[in-house]
Structure formats: structure tokens, C-alpha cells
Design an enzyme around this catalytic site. Structure first.
Site, PDB file in Angstrom:
ATOM      1  N   ASP A 272       0.839  -1.193   0.000  1.00  0.00           N
ATOM      2  CA  ASP A 272       0.000   0.000   0.000  1.00  0.00           C
ATOM      3  C   ASP A 272       0.879   1.249   0.000  1.00  0.00           C
ATOM      4  OD1 ASP A 272      -1.932   1.938   0.348  1.00  0.00           O
ATOM      5  OD2 ASP A 272      -2.786   1.067   2.162  1.00  0.00           O
ATOM      6  N   GLY A 298      -2.361  -4.785  -1.862  1.00  0.00           N
ATOM      7  CA  GLY A 298      -2.319  -3.336  -1.839  1.00  0.00           C
ATOM      8  C   GLY A 298      -3.295  -2.729  -0.857  1.00  0.00           C
ATOM      9  N   HIS A 299      -3.815  -1.554  -1.206  1.00  0.00           N
ATOM     10  CA  HIS A 299      -4.637  -0.748  -0.313  1.00  0.00           C
ATOM     11  C   HIS A 299      -5.950  -1.439   0.044  1.00  0.00           C
ATOM     12  CE1 HIS A 299      -5.787   3.010   1.574  1.00  0.00           C
ATOM     13  NE2 HIS A 299      -6.850   3.145   0.809  1.00  0.00           N
ATOM     14  N   PHE A 300      -6.721  -1.812  -0.963  1.00  0.00           N
ATOM     15  CA  PHE A 300      -8.001  -2.477  -0.741  1.00  0.00           C
ATOM     16  C   PHE A 300      -7.816  -3.993  -0.839  1.00  0.00           C
ATOM     17  CE2 PHE A 300      -9.668   1.730  -2.151  1.00  0.00           C
ATOM     18  CZ  PHE A 300     -10.437   2.015  -1.031  1.00  0.00           C
TER      19      PHE A 300
END
Length: 324
Positions: A272, A298-300
């Protein structure tokens, strides 16, 4: 004659049914799969605003509160909710200006983290929720931790996914935002306009993912349609500016961790760029018994690693908050 015909029809039907059963695979008569728990889509009136929330699971079960990040909504939990709701009462609200909740003009509602936390707290009060495990992600972290400071005794557990509470977690991505925090100028504000574009929204879902083919394009199409609503860009820039008020609260958040020591699960996407892995490990200073899992995502991460994250979350909840 009529009785004879009826007897023949019943005999034929019985033979047909028996033939159909015998023709089915052996497992088809025994392997009955349960349907997922239904999700209810509700709206509550909080401080005069229509606040949307998703709700599922037994009403007498332990509550799991899901708090979303930017730029999405409770939509980010749409696949996780059915995996929790067989044993837990799941509540996932949309903040004002996000998802299906009302988006009043910024001249009529102050888009601040304090204001959003108040809305979430009042929603929980209206729903008579007195105890909850809290899942926080991105913006959901400062929102949730602000709520926790109001009622520390109500937090039965924490699930933290790429949500920051330490200075170490504010890296390069935040530099232009910090510039805006420091001068509050229109120039610095306008420089952040790219953060609400389709390119950036797609980036948040795809950057750092191990297998981008697992990320549905519906995510950024859905989020961007809401970001593109008239006035929403300024709502988001107001929230980005107000994020600065969370940083001075980090010591209070950390004191809450140390003093209450809620059972904690950290599930973090290591790639992320927005909330990097460096923000995950400092939690262990204040929550040394926390369980931490750094996933190659990653982020989500729920969009890519739900099959990994959901069993970790369920196991954690079953051991720490499930009814005995």
C-alpha cells in the site's frame, strides 16, 4: 375409471421421481449448501441526515462494526459481510458524503472527522448497540478511534486493515497533503484535485496488487460515479484538509490501545502506497499481543485477498468475541 387413472398417475409420478433421484450424482442428495445470510439496506435519520447502512446477521449476536475508507463506502465490505453474518450482527454505515448516505452542501454540514465520528456514534446509539468489535480501514481508523475515545468500554476487539495511528505511517503520499495542512491555501488545495480523478481511484484499487485480474473494475466505476457528483470534490478536499486534526490525537489513540488492550488483529496490505506497511508495526508497541498478518497485496486488500483475510478475521472473532 377416475380412481384407476389417479392410481396410474401417482404410480407414474413415483417412478419418475425415483428415476430422477437415482440419476443424480450421489453427492447431490446429501450435500445441501446453505444460502448466504441476507443483507438489509437501511437508512436512519441522524442529526437530520439520511445515513445509509448495511446490516446482516442475528440481532442478538455480537456486533461487528465495519468502517470504510476513502474514496469508497460500505460497498467495500459487500463480499465480507456474508462471510461474517452467519455468527455476527454486522453493521456497515456510509459516512455523510459517501456511498448512499446524504451529501448535504458543505455550507450546511461541516465535513470533518469529528463530525463523521459523531454521526457514527449516534447511529450506534439509535440502534442500541452497546458493544462492538470494530473493523477500521483508511479513514475508518480515525473515525473509529474517535468513537472509541468516547466509549472505550464498548470496544470488544479491533480489526485493523491499512488504517493509521502512528507518525511512521504517513510517508511520501502525504507530502502534498501536509503542504495543504501547513498553509491552507487555495493553490495547495487545488494541487490535490488529482486525488479524486478516475486515474487515482483506479490506482488505489490496482497498485501493489499481486494479481490485478482479481480486482473488479466495478470498484472504481462505482466509486468514481459518486466522486463525480456535483460538490463532492470539495467534500473530499475538506476531509483531506481535516485529516490533519487526527494526527494530534495519535497519542490519545495510543493511550486507548495501551490502557484498554482490546484483542487486536492487524491484516495489512504490504504494498500500500497510501498507508504503507511502516504504519502497521508500531501498533505492537502499544498492543504487544496483537496478531499481525502482512499480506502481499495493496490498499483495498479485501478485493484481492478475501479468501485469505476472511478466515483470519472469522478465526479471530470466534476466539475473542463470539458467544460462548
Amino acid at each position: 375409471m377416475r380412481s384407476l387413472i389417479m392410481c396410474l398417475m401417482l404410480a407414474t409420478a413415483s417412478m419418475t421421481a425415483a428415476t430422477m433421484v437415482s440419476a443424480l450424482p450421489a453427492h447431490a442428495t446429501t450435500d445441501v449448501r446453505e444460502a448466504p445470510v441476507p443483507i438489509h439496506y437501511r437508512t436512519a435519520k441522524i442529526e437530520g441526515l439520511d445515513i445509509f447502512y448495511r446490516e446482516a446477521g442475528p440481532v442478538d449476536a455480537p456486533v461487528v462494526l465495519l468502517l470504510h475508507g476513502f474514496p469508497t463506502s460500505s460497498h467495500m465490505f459487500r463480499s465480507l459481510i456474508p462471510l461474517l453474518a452467519d455468527r455476527y450482527h454486522v453493521i456497515a454505515p456510509d459516512y455523510p458524503g459517501y456511498g448512499q448516505s446524504e451529501s448535504p452542501d458543505r455550507s450546511k454540514f461541516a465535513y470533518t472527522f469529528s463530525g463523521v465520528a459523531d454521526i457514527v456514534d449516534k447511529l450506534l446509539n439509535q440502534l442500541a448497540v452497546k458493544s462492538y468489535a470494530m473493523y477500521v480501514m483508511d479513514y475508518g481508523a480515525p473515525v473509529g478511534y474517535r468513537v472509541a475515545l468516547k466509549h472505550p468500554e464498548r470496544v470488544s476487539a479491533l480489526i485493523i486493515q491499512n488504517g493509521n495511528a502512528y507518525d511512521e505511517g504517513l510517508k511520501e503520499f502525504w507530502d502534498p497533503i501536509k503542504t495543504y495542512w501547513s498553509d491552507g491555501s487555495e493553490k495547495s488545495r487545488e494541487a490535490l484535485s488529482g486525488l479524486v480523478t478516475l486515474e487515482t481511484t483506479k490506482f488505489q484499487y490496482t497498485d501493489g496488487m499481486e494479481d490485478v485480474s482479481r480486482i473488479s473494475p466495478d470498484n472504481w466505476v462505482h466509486d468514481q460515479a459518486l466522486l463525480d457528483r456535483p460538490g463532492n470534490k470539495d467534500i473530499q478536499l475538506d476531509m483531506l484538509y481535516d485529516y490533519r486534526t487526527n494526527v494530534p490525537l495519535y497519542p490519545a489513540f495510543q493511550s486507548f490501545f495501551r490502557e484498554r488492550k482490546p484483542p487486536t488483529l492487524i491484516v495489512w496490505g504490504k504494498n500500500d502506497y497510501i498507508f504503507p506497511e511502516a504504519g502497521a508495526h508500531p501498533y505492537l508497541k502499544d498492543l504487544p499481543d496483537a496478531e499481525i498478518h502482512i499480506l502481499n497485496s495493496g490498499h483495498f486488500l479485501l478485493e484481492e485477498k478475501l479468501d485469505v483475510a476472511a478466515p483470519l478475521i472469522n478465526d479471530f472473532l470466534d476466539r475473542n468475541v463470539a458467544k460462548k
